[in-house]
Design a protein around this motif. Structure first.
Motif, PDB file in Angstrom:
ATOM      1  N   GLU A 200      24.039  17.860-128.419  1.00 58.45           N
ATOM      2  CA  GLU A 200      23.178  17.900-129.605  1.00 58.45           C
ATOM      3  C   GLU A 200      21.785  18.362-129.190  1.00 58.45           C
ATOM      4  O   GLU A 200      21.270  17.966-128.143  1.00 58.45           O
ATOM      5  CB  GLU A 200      23.095  16.521-130.265  1.00 58.45           C
ATOM      6  N   VAL A 201      21.187  19.191-130.022  1.00 62.25           N
ATOM      7  CA  VAL A 201      19.816  19.646-129.798  1.00 62.25           C
ATOM      8  C   VAL A 201      19.071  19.571-131.128  1.00 62.25           C
ATOM      9  O   VAL A 201      19.560  20.067-132.144  1.00 62.25           O
ATOM     10  CB  VAL A 201      19.762  21.092-129.266  1.00 62.25           C
ATOM     11  N   ASN A 202      17.885  18.931-131.126  1.00 70.33           N
ATOM     12  CA  ASN A 202      17.046  18.936-132.326  1.00 70.33           C
ATOM     13  C   ASN A 202      15.601  19.184-131.918  1.00 70.33           C
ATOM     14  O   ASN A 202      15.324  19.493-130.752  1.00 70.33           O
ATOM     15  CB  ASN A 202      17.201  17.630-133.130  1.00 70.33           C
ATOM     16  N   THR A 203      14.705  19.036-132.823  1.00 68.75           N
ATOM     17  CA  THR A 203      13.306  19.385-132.541  1.00 68.75           C
ATOM     18  C   THR A 203      12.618  18.382-131.630  1.00 68.75           C
ATOM     19  O   THR A 203      11.574  18.702-131.042  1.00 68.75           O
ATOM     20  CB  THR A 203      12.518  19.486-133.855  1.00 68.75           C
ATOM     21  N   GLN A 204      13.165  17.178-131.491  1.00 69.56           N
ATOM     22  CA  GLN A 204      12.504  16.135-130.705  1.00 69.56           C
ATOM     23  C   GLN A 204      13.166  15.878-129.357  1.00 69.56           C
ATOM     24  O   GLN A 204      12.487  15.577-128.380  1.00 69.56           O
ATOM     25  CB  GLN A 204      12.462  14.825-131.502  1.00 69.56           C
ATOM     26  N   TYR A 205      14.489  15.987-129.295  1.00 70.61           N
ATOM     27  CA  TYR A 205      15.193  15.662-128.055  1.00 70.61           C
ATOM     28  C   TYR A 205      16.525  16.394-128.021  1.00 70.61           C
ATOM     29  O   TYR A 205      16.968  16.990-129.011  1.00 70.61           O
ATOM     30  CB  TYR A 205      15.417  14.150-127.933  1.00 70.61           C
ATOM     31  N   ALA A 206      17.171  16.316-126.873  1.00 71.56           N
ATOM     32  CA  ALA A 206      18.546  16.802-126.717  1.00 71.56           C
ATOM     33  C   ALA A 206      19.400  15.624-126.257  1.00 71.56           C
ATOM     34  O   ALA A 206      18.909  14.710-125.583  1.00 71.56           O
ATOM     35  CB  ALA A 206      18.611  17.941-125.711  1.00 71.56           C
ATOM     36  N   ALA A 207      20.665  15.647-126.634  1.00 71.45           N
ATOM     37  CA  ALA A 207      21.608  14.621-126.176  1.00 71.45           C
ATOM     38  C   ALA A 207      22.700  15.308-125.368  1.00 71.45           C
ATOM     39  O   ALA A 207      23.159  16.410-125.704  1.00 71.45           O
ATOM     40  CB  ALA A 207      22.221  13.871-127.352  1.00 71.45           C
ATOM     41  N   GLY A 208      23.075  14.672-124.265  1.00 64.39           N
ATOM     42  CA  GLY A 208      24.110  15.246-123.414  1.00 64.39           C
ATOM     43  C   GLY A 208      25.083  14.182-122.939  1.00 64.39           C
ATOM     44  O   GLY A 208      24.721  13.000-122.828  1.00 64.39           O
ATOM     45  N   LYS A 209      26.306  14.605-122.672  1.00 63.86           N
ATOM     46  CA  LYS A 209      27.312  13.687-122.138  1.00 63.86           C
ATOM     47  C   LYS A 209      27.515  13.982-120.664  1.00 63.86           C
ATOM     48  O   LYS A 209      27.707  15.144-120.273  1.00 63.86           O
ATOM     49  CB  LYS A 209      28.636  13.847-122.879  1.00 63.86           C
ATOM     50  N   ILE A 210      27.459  12.935-119.840  1.00 65.68           N
ATOM     51  CA  ILE A 210      27.690  13.086-118.413  1.00 65.68           C
ATOM     52  C   ILE A 210      29.184  13.306-118.179  1.00 65.68           C
ATOM     53  O   ILE A 210      29.997  12.422-118.432  1.00 65.68           O
ATOM     54  CB  ILE A 210      27.195  11.850-117.625  1.00 65.68           C
ATOM     55  N   LYS A 211      29.542  14.504-117.760  1.00 67.20           N
ATOM     56  CA  LYS A 211      30.948  14.841-117.561  1.00 67.20           C
ATOM     57  C   LYS A 211      31.479  14.266-116.250  1.00 67.20           C
ATOM     58  O   LYS A 211      32.622  13.854-116.161  1.00 67.20           O
ATOM     59  CB  LYS A 211      31.133  16.358-117.581  1.00 67.20           C
ATOM     60  N   LYS A 212      30.639  14.288-115.228  1.00 66.73           N
ATOM     61  CA  LYS A 212      31.043  13.725-113.940  1.00 66.73           C
ATOM     62  C   LYS A 212      29.797  13.321-113.167  1.00 66.73           C
ATOM     63  O   LYS A 212      28.914  14.147-112.922  1.00 66.73           O
ATOM     64  CB  LYS A 212      31.852  14.731-113.128  1.00 66.73           C
ATOM     65  N   ALA A 213      29.721  12.051-112.802  1.00 63.24           N
ATOM     66  CA  ALA A 213      28.575  11.550-112.045  1.00 63.24           C
ATOM     67  C   ALA A 213      28.919  11.480-110.567  1.00 63.24           C
ATOM     68  O   ALA A 213      29.974  10.959-110.193  1.00 63.24           O
ATOM     69  CB  ALA A 213      28.161  10.177-112.552  1.00 63.24           C
ATOM     70  N   TYR A 214      28.046  12.026-109.727  1.00 65.88           N
ATOM     71  CA  TYR A 214      28.212  11.938-108.275  1.00 65.88           C
ATOM     72  C   TYR A 214      27.439  10.743-107.725  1.00 65.88           C
ATOM     73  O   TYR A 214      27.798  10.168-106.705  1.00 65.88           O
ATOM     74  CB  TYR A 214      27.705  13.210-107.605  1.00 65.88           C
ATOM     75  N   ARG A 215      26.375  10.406-108.434  1.00 64.87           N
ATOM     76  CA  ARG A 215      25.538   9.258-108.095  1.00 64.87           C
ATOM     77  C   ARG A 215      25.029   8.670-109.401  1.00 64.87           C
ATOM     78  O   ARG A 215      25.091   9.312-110.446  1.00 64.87           O
ATOM     79  CB  ARG A 215      24.343   9.690-107.228  1.00 64.87           C
ATOM     80  N   ASP A 216      24.516   7.451-109.352  1.00 62.09           N
ATOM     81  CA  ASP A 216      23.961   6.851-110.559  1.00 62.09           C
ATOM     82  C   ASP A 216      22.768   7.662-111.053  1.00 62.09           C
ATOM     83  O   ASP A 216      21.906   8.070-110.262  1.00 62.09           O
ATOM     84  CB  ASP A 216      23.519   5.408-110.299  1.00 62.09           C
ATOM     85  N   VAL A 217      22.731   7.893-112.346  1.00 59.56           N
ATOM     86  CA  VAL A 217      21.619   8.595-112.988  1.00 59.56           C
ATOM     87  C   VAL A 217      20.641   7.561-113.515  1.00 59.56           C
ATOM     88  O   VAL A 217      21.048   6.509-114.021  1.00 59.56           O
ATOM     89  CB  VAL A 217      22.134   9.494-114.125  1.00 59.56           C
ATOM     90  N   ALA A 218      19.347   7.862-113.437  1.00 60.28           N
ATOM     91  CA  ALA A 218      18.322   6.915-113.885  1.00 60.28           C
ATOM     92  C   ALA A 218      17.311   7.633-114.768  1.00 60.28           C
ATOM     93  O   ALA A 218      17.180   8.855-114.742  1.00 60.28           O
ATOM     94  CB  ALA A 218      17.614   6.282-112.682  1.00 60.28           C
ATOM     95  N   SER A 219      16.605   6.851-115.555  1.00 60.16           N
ATOM     96  CA  SER A 219      15.526   7.392-116.380  1.00 60.16           C
ATOM     97  C   SER A 219      14.502   8.095-115.480  1.00 60.16           C
ATOM     98  O   SER A 219      14.126   7.584-114.422  1.00 60.16           O
ATOM     99  CB  SER A 219      14.855   6.264-117.162  1.00 60.16           C
TER     100      SER A 219
END
Length: 334
Positions: A200-219
């Motif tokens: 999803e893409v809009n004027t304020q942010y984008a949303a994405g789905k993590i398809k495959k994590a190699y390491r933990d993702v953080a803010s």
């Protein structure tokens, strides 16, 4: 029994035997294992006319008596006396066969290929940071650590804009600053954490789905376009000498063990190529190469072997193939 049965039965039998014998090599060829380059990491050798497992064992393991292990590693070979030109066999780089590349004269270089399907999750060092297309804000449900199948919100930079359905990668960076002789090597290490698909893409942010994590993702982690790299390449066991230094490992380990990913301070600008195999030696600053009794510097001690997986202009990503001594950042590579 009719006369013609007695006359032609032996001939028919002989023809049947010849057909069966003639089909055996074909069946063996067709039964040769097809390697899964998406999952199978290792060296592969294409059999040439005149090869035997006995000779290949000597060539790769410096011992003809290790041929049963080579046979065991290649279960598609039904009879160790029957191997056929054009078939590909696995040679080494498996946990049960931690064997380094043999030392051979240059004219005897072995034609092998290396396949590393995890190359797209492997880090690299650049002089400057790859420009971020966005920053991870948080996970959809508020989880602090994010992993495979989580949906994450991203603050885009807008240059260029995100594209729905496109493949991206999440990464983090850290500074590399290491003294080498009288100078310093400086660069930016990029640690790849996950594959991401924008949903999803809009004027304020984008949303994405993590398809495959190699390491933990953080803010705070960053997002870049997918960085394609070559997972399969020819091996050169005897490249031109290079004077390089092991900068660090991917995860900043104090000891760099077998099959760990690390980086060296030379790259494509220094004629470093994919598949080059180099020797690792302990640096002269270490106590192990200083003769305390005589007070004289002696030749560096060989520690192991590594293979080049990826090159940048001024650095290369490598994998340690084997170690016979402890390997540390700062060791010599040549």
């Amino acid at each position: 029994m009719p006369f013609h049965d007695k006359t032609f039965s032996p001939l028919v039998f002989l023809i049947v035997v010849c057909i069966i014998a003639g089909l055996s090599p074909l069946e063996a060829r067709e039964g040769a294992k097809t390697f899964d380059t998406d999952n199978d990491t290792g060296f592969y050798y294409t059999i040439k006319k005149g090869d035997t497992l006995w000779d290949l064992s000597q060539k790769f393991y410096n011992s003809q008596w290790d041929w049963p292990g080579l046979w065991e590693m290649n279960k598609e070979i039904k009879n160790p006396h029957w191997i056929y030109p054009g078939n590909t066999i696995r040679v080494y780089l498996k946990p049960e066969f931690k064997i380094s590349a043999p030392e051979k004269p240059k004219q005897m270089a072995i034609e092998t290929r290396f396949n590393y399907p995890a190359i797209h999750s492997t880090g690299f060092i650049k002089k400057e940071q790859v420009p971020a297309l966005g920053t991870v804000l948080r996970e959809q449900e508020g989880n602090i650590m994010m992993t495979t199948n989580d949906v994450v919100y991203i603050r885009p930079t807008g240059q260029p804009p995100f594209v729905t359905g496109h493949r991206y990668q999440i990464y983090s960076t850290s500074q590399v600053d290491q003294k080498i002789g009288t100078s310093r090597y400086k660069g930016v290490k990029h640690l790849l954490k996950a594959d991401l698909e924008i949903i999803e893409v809009n004027t304020q942010y984008a949303a994405g789905k993590i398809k495959k994590a190699y390491r933990d993702v953080a803010s705070g982690d960053l997002v870049m376009d997918f960085y394609p790299r070559q997972p399969t390449f020819e091996v050169d066991e005897h490249p031109d000498p290079v004077e390089a230094v092991l900068l660090c490992s991917e995860d900043d380990n104090v000891l760099v063990n077998d099959y760990r990913i690390a980086f060296i301070n030379k790259g494509s600008e220094d004629n470093i190529r994919l598949g080059n195999i180099y020797t690792i030696k302990r640096g002269k600053e270490t106590e192990s190469v200083y003769d305390v009794k005589t007070g004289l510097d002696i030749a560096p001690v060989t520690s192991g072997k590594l293979i080049v997986l990826h090159t940048e202009p001024a650095s290369a990503t490598v994998m340690v193939l084997s170690s016979i001594q402890d390997i540390h950042p700062g060791d010599i590579v040549n």
